[in-house]
Design an enzyme around this catalytic site. Structure first.
Site, PDB file in Angstrom:
ATOM      1  N   LYS A   1     -86.332   1.255  89.143  1.00 25.36           N
ATOM      2  CA  LYS A   1     -85.975   2.212  88.089  1.00 25.36           C
ATOM      3  C   LYS A   1     -84.891   1.601  87.207  1.00 25.36           C
ATOM      4  O   LYS A   1     -83.756   1.417  87.636  1.00 25.36           O
ATOM      5  CB  LYS A   1     -85.476   3.535  88.678  1.00 25.36           C
ATOM      6  CG  LYS A   1     -85.315   4.633  87.614  1.00 25.36           C
ATOM      7  CD  LYS A   1     -84.754   5.911  88.189  1.00 25.36           C
ATOM      8  CE  LYS A   1     -83.237   5.871  88.243  1.00 25.36           C
ATOM      9  NZ  LYS A   1     -82.625   5.836  86.884  1.00 25.36           N
TER      10      LYS A   1
ATOM     11  N   GLY B   1     -74.276  -0.157  89.442  1.00 21.91           N
ATOM     12  CA  GLY B   1     -73.856   0.808  88.436  1.00 21.91           C
ATOM     13  C   GLY B   1     -72.413   1.210  88.650  1.00 21.91           C
ATOM     14  O   GLY B   1     -71.646   0.512  89.317  1.00 21.91           O
ATOM     15  N   SER B   2     -72.047   2.333  88.102  1.00 21.93           N
ATOM     16  CA  SER B   2     -70.655   2.781  88.159  1.00 21.93           C
ATOM     17  C   SER B   2     -70.291   3.255  89.563  1.00 21.93           C
ATOM     18  O   SER B   2     -71.150   3.652  90.358  1.00 21.93           O
ATOM     19  CB  SER B   2     -70.425   3.922  87.168  1.00 21.93           C
ATOM     20  OG  SER B   2     -71.080   5.105  87.605  1.00 21.93           O
ATOM     21  N   THR B   3     -68.989   3.243  89.848  1.00 21.50           N
ATOM     22  CA  THR B   3     -68.513   3.719  91.142  1.00 21.50           C
ATOM     23  C   THR B   3     -68.813   5.205  91.317  1.00 21.50           C
ATOM     24  O   THR B   3     -69.196   5.645  92.405  1.00 21.50           O
ATOM     25  CB  THR B   3     -67.011   3.451  91.280  1.00 21.50           C
ATOM     26  OG1 THR B   3     -66.793   2.035  91.274  1.00 21.50           O
ATOM     27  CG2 THR B   3     -66.456   4.024  92.570  1.00 21.50           C
TER      28      THR B   3
ATOM     29  N   THR C   1     -71.334   6.977  90.103  1.00 20.35           N
ATOM     30  CA  THR C   1     -72.733   7.151  90.475  1.00 20.35           C
ATOM     31  C   THR C   1     -73.004   6.591  91.858  1.00 20.35           C
ATOM     32  O   THR C   1     -73.813   7.133  92.623  1.00 20.35           O
ATOM     33  CB  THR C   1     -73.650   6.485  89.439  1.00 20.35           C
ATOM     34  OG1 THR C   1     -73.357   7.009  88.139  1.00 20.35           O
ATOM     35  CG2 THR C   1     -75.115   6.745  89.748  1.00 20.35           C
ATOM     36  N   GLY C   2     -72.315   5.503  92.205  1.00 20.08           N
ATOM     37  CA  GLY C   2     -72.478   4.923  93.536  1.00 20.08           C
ATOM     38  C   GLY C   2     -72.120   5.902  94.644  1.00 20.08           C
ATOM     39  O   GLY C   2     -72.767   5.914  95.707  1.00 20.08           O
TER      40      GLY C   2
ATOM     41  N   GLU D   1     -73.445  -2.382  94.267  1.00 16.78           N
ATOM     42  CA  GLU D   1     -72.551  -3.187  93.422  1.00 16.78           C
ATOM     43  C   GLU D   1     -72.018  -2.243  92.361  1.00 16.78           C
ATOM     44  O   GLU D   1     -72.749  -1.820  91.463  1.00 16.78           O
ATOM     45  CB  GLU D   1     -73.284  -4.359  92.778  1.00 16.78           C
ATOM     46  CG  GLU D   1     -72.349  -5.221  91.931  1.00 16.78           C
ATOM     47  CD  GLU D   1     -73.082  -6.096  90.932  1.00 16.78           C
ATOM     48  OE1 GLU D   1     -72.482  -6.407  89.890  1.00 16.78           O
ATOM     49  OE2 GLU D   1     -74.239  -6.448  91.183  1.00 16.78           O
TER      50      GLU D   1
ATOM     51  N   CYS E   1     -69.860  -6.716  84.910  1.00 20.06           N
ATOM     52  CA  CYS E   1     -69.105  -6.124  86.016  1.00 20.06           C
ATOM     53  C   CYS E   1     -67.999  -7.045  86.511  1.00 20.06           C
ATOM     54  O   CYS E   1     -66.927  -6.577  86.913  1.00 20.06           O
ATOM     55  CB  CYS E   1     -70.048  -5.756  87.167  1.00 20.06           C
ATOM     56  SG  CYS E   1     -71.041  -7.130  87.778  1.00 20.06           S
TER      57      CYS E   1
ATOM     58  N   GLU F   1     -61.853   0.710  84.365  1.00 17.56           N
ATOM     59  CA  GLU F   1     -62.736  -0.314  83.818  1.00 17.56           C
ATOM     60  C   GLU F   1     -63.189   0.083  82.422  1.00 17.56           C
ATOM     61  O   GLU F   1     -63.856   1.102  82.234  1.00 17.56           O
ATOM     62  CB  GLU F   1     -63.955  -0.495  84.733  1.00 17.56           C
ATOM     63  CG  GLU F   1     -64.907  -1.572  84.271  1.00 17.56           C
ATOM     64  CD  GLU F   1     -66.125  -1.698  85.176  1.00 17.56           C
ATOM     65  OE1 GLU F   1     -66.666  -2.807  85.260  1.00 17.56           O
ATOM     66  OE2 GLU F   1     -66.520  -0.693  85.786  1.00 17.56           O
TER      67      GLU F   1
END
Length: 468
Positions: A168, A219-221, A223-224, A241, A275, A371
């Site tokens: 995706k 992706g972003s933290t 969303t992680g 990651e 990143c 970030e």
């Protein structure tokens, strides 16, 4: 074949509807592609699950051969894919070409690593072996900054170890992933690689799906965290990651003029949307002013424009949301009189922002603590290297970092104190498919690349065999 179609069970599928793709150099739609529905997602997962039995027992040499055929086709279509990548992502054509080349190299390297059983003990009474078994269906979720490379290395790692994939891509950069799926459709067995698209509405269904065994997410933290929570219900394996706020410490014995191009280049590569780019510089007061002057000169010389235009060195920010975020950050710095160079943004049209150097940044500023993921770089002065290390380690992030100085032994000593998954000495952004890569703290979980990264796509099974 339907252009921009979903790839499900070896077929091009029109999907439930269409969605537009924006060219960040104009801010306007330049293409459209299929958008998947929940039923399309179900079909993709079912196809991957059905294909797993055969693919997981396919000899490694055959899986490797097919993946190399995919790499061959990507290489043959380098110009086409690089142009498409620039149109949907915005990066300059040279960077897009490098991404296509890296995609080929990552597939080839990862497809060449076979995980052999390991003999832990072979004594008179017993033999103990460790085997690496494929997990099943892998959900590979990739962001918009390197949409082809990240798709390729996740797919290669998953398929090479015998898993099947539902890929995706980001809603703002779906085209290269769909092109990869179309290539795979002609080479790989049906159901082995499926590609679906969405507008950030199908992610929770995919990550919580009971037939998905592993999630490989970049992706972003924020969303992680959601991905990790989704995985918890069935204890899915996950590789994350996540965000990075990489710091570069420039010691007092460094040559600021000599180092500035490397610092600038690794901070503003892909317009800072990397990143593991340098996101903040801690520079000793002894060399602070000449370093600021040299970074400002490089920023002022940058040529910002459409990525397909000859002579452009820096393309636009990828999407409107990120563009607005970076402009707010720069406005705050400008109001404090800290912008040493750059900061200009285009009105209307594309999402262009000139590389921006922010001087006299300090702990507590959002630009330092969070970030930015865009072309703006804070430079923080320090007098004591121990204090600089403490400031670096105070961050909740720990993806990468670097230390720069003439005395390599001293720089290594400082680097060893930094709490990051990767720390470079007198360089930054040096990584490859043969080097394990992963984050510390809130920058991620697990490893990617190399044999160690491939093991994350397997279940380790110990066989403990009695001898008579």
């Amino acid at each position: 074949m339907n252009q921009g179609a979903l790839i499900i069970n070896g077929q091009a599928v029109a999907g439930a509807s269409r969605m537009g793709v924006i060219d960040p150099s104009t801010g306007e739609e330049f293409a459209s592609c299929s958008k998947a529905s929940a039923s399309d997602l179900e079909a993709a997962v079912a196809a991957a699950k059905a294909a797993f039995a055969s693919w997981s027992t396919t000899p490694f040499a055959e899986r490797s051969r097919l993946l190399n055929e995919v790499a061959d086709e990507i290489a043959r279509r380098q110009t086409e894919l690089a142009t498409l990548l620039t149109r949907e992502q915005g990066k300059v054509l040279a960077e897009s070409t490098a991404e296509v080349e890296a995609s080929v190299a990552f597939i080839r390297h990862l497809a060449g690593i076979e995980l052999h059983r390991e003999v832990i003990e072979d004594s008179a009474t017993r033999r103990i072996e460790q085997h690496f078994r494929p997990l099943g269906v892998v959900a590979a979720i990739v962001p918009w900054n390197f949409p082809l490379l990240m798709a390729c290395f996740k797919v290669a790692a998953a398929l090479g170890t015998g898993n099947t994939v539902v890929l995706k891509p980001s809603p703002s950069t779906p085209l290269c992933a769909l092109a990869l799926g179309a290539i795979g459709m002609r080479i790989l067995p049906p159901g082995v690689l499926n590609v679906i698209t969405d507008q950030n509405d199908l992610g929770p269904l995919l990550t919580a799906h009971p037939d998905v065994a592993k999630i490989a997410f970049t992706g972003s933290t924020g969303t992680g965290r959601k991905v990790m929570a989704s995985a918890a219900a069935s204890i899915k394996r996950i590789t994350l990651e996540l965000g990075g706020n990489d710091a570069a410490i420039v010691l007092d014995d460094a040559d600021p003029v000599a180092l500035a191009p490397a610092l600038f280049g690794t901070a503003f590569f892909n317009s800072g949307q990397v990143c593991i780019a340098i996101k903040r510089i801690y520079a000793h007061k002894k060399i602070y002013e000449p370093l600021i002057a040299e970074l400002a000169r490089l920023a002022n010389e940058a040529v910002v424009g459409p990525g397909l235009e000859p002579g452009t060195t820096h393309g636009p920010v990828q999407n409107r949301m990120q563009f607005d975020k970076v402009r707010r950050i720069i406005a705050d710095a400008r109001s404090a009189g800290q912008v040493a160079a750059g900061g200009e943004a285009a009105d209307g049209g594309g999402y262009f922002i000139r590389p921006t150097i922010v001087r006299d940044a300090r702990a507590g500023m959002s630009l330092v603590e969070d970030e930015q993921f865009g072309p703006v770089l804070p430079v923080i002065p320090f007098a004591d290297v121990g204090d600089a290390v403490r400031q670096v380690n105070a961050s909740r992030y720990g993806l990468g970092g670097s230390v720069w100085g003439a005395d390599t032994a001293r720089a290594i000593e400082v680097a060893s104190a930094i709490e990051s998954g990767t720390v470079w000495v007198n360089k930054h952004l040096d990584f490859g498919p043969d080097i394990p890569f992963g984050g510390a703290k809130e920058s991620g979980l697990g490893l990617q690349f190399s044999a160690a990264g491939l093991q994350e796509f397997t279940q380790k099974q110990v066989l403990n065999i009695a001898k008579s």
